[in-house]
Write an enzyme that holds these catalytic residues in place. Structure first.
Site, short mmCIF file in Angstrom:
data_model
loop_
_atom_site.label_atom_id
_atom_site.label_comp_id
_atom_site.label_asym_id
_atom_site.label_seq_id
_atom_site.Cartn_x
_atom_site.Cartn_y
_atom_site.Cartn_z
N CYS A 181 0.83 -1.21 0.00
CA CYS A 181 0.00 0.00 0.00
C CYS A 181 0.87 1.26 0.00
CB CYS A 181 -0.98 -0.06 1.17
SG CYS A 181 -2.43 0.96 0.87
N GLU A 222 -0.89 -8.65 5.27
CA GLU A 222 -0.59 -8.85 6.71
C GLU A 222 -1.81 -8.60 7.58
OE1 GLU A 222 0.02 -6.22 5.01
OE2 GLU A 222 -0.34 -4.46 6.29
N HIS A 269 -3.14 -5.15 1.67
CA HIS A 269 -2.44 -5.52 2.91
C HIS A 269 -2.59 -7.02 3.17
CE1 HIS A 269 -2.00 -1.40 4.69
NE2 HIS A 269 -3.00 -1.15 3.87
#
Ligand code: GLN
Length: 211
Positions: free
Chosen positions: A79, A174, A172
């Site tokens: 991002c 994660e 994202h």
């Protein structure tokens, strides 16, 4: 053991450190140039790219990060991290670490659609789709000839790329418990740390003449 840094100036760095821990890789928070010493790779998290740019310059991190990348260590930007790695930012903002031959458009999904989630095919990571979380995400408008496209949305817009040792995603991984990007980066980092014969940064044994 492979050591991967996570730029920890701002944004969603904690989740990257947690993901590295989950796959058994040592994650190192990076705030100062000396934190970059002896790393085998670096993750640039999501957050706010204008703030990240300022903090990178305030702490003198630009040159040492570029040096790490030039040595061949893998870099992974998510991002805002992708924006930081882009050679070109639509609208004319100056690039920060221009390592990826792409043009990115910030906040490309507009205000109405601040965030959304999608199941994405990412063939380099295997058959199971990636659950991708997009938050005020950028999009890749243009990618150069050296850039491999790793994933696109259904409408064809590019959201994940790789150019040599640099990987970037608009989304994202994660935040969704997705570990495969981090595993790929860890594999690249391990190869960088222990290269095959005749290459890499390992100190060579002193060369002695056999004569
Ligand atoms: N919109 C942010 C920027 O332009 C990026 C958002 C994110 O990293 N989740 O910097």
């Amino acid at each position: 053991m492979t050591r991967i840094g996570v730029l920890a100036l701002q944004g969603a760095f904690r989740e990257h450190l947690d993901t590295l821990a989950a796959i058994g890789v040592e994650g190192v928070p990076v705030r100062l140039p000396e934190d970059l010493e002896n790393l085998d790779g670096l993750i640039l998290p999501g957050g706010e790219s204008t703030t990240m740019r300022r903090l990178i310059d305030r702490w003198g991190l630009r040159e040492p990060i570029l040096r790490l990348a030039r040595r061949g260590a893998p870099l992974f930007g998510t991002c805002a991290g992708m924006i930081v790695l882009a050679r070109e930012i639509a609208g004319g903002e100056a690039p920060v670490l221009p390592l990826l031959d792409v043009t990115v458009e910030r906040n490309a999904f507009g205000r109405q659609l601040d965030s959304f989630e999608a199941e994405l095919a990412v063939p380099v990571l295997g058959n199971a789709p990636v659950h991708a979380v997009f938050i005020r995400a950028p999009i890749i408008e243009r990618s150069g000839p050296e850039v491999d496209v790793l994933a696109k949305l259904d409408d064809g817009r590019i959201v994940a790329v790789r150019q040599g040792n640099v990987i970037a995603t608009s989304f994202h991984p994660e935040l969704a418990g997705e570990t495969r990007f981090h595993r790929l980066v860890a594999t690249m980092a391990a190869e960088h740390a222990e290269p095959g014969e005749g290459s890499g940064r390992r100190p060579h044994p002193t060369r002695r003449s056999r004569a």
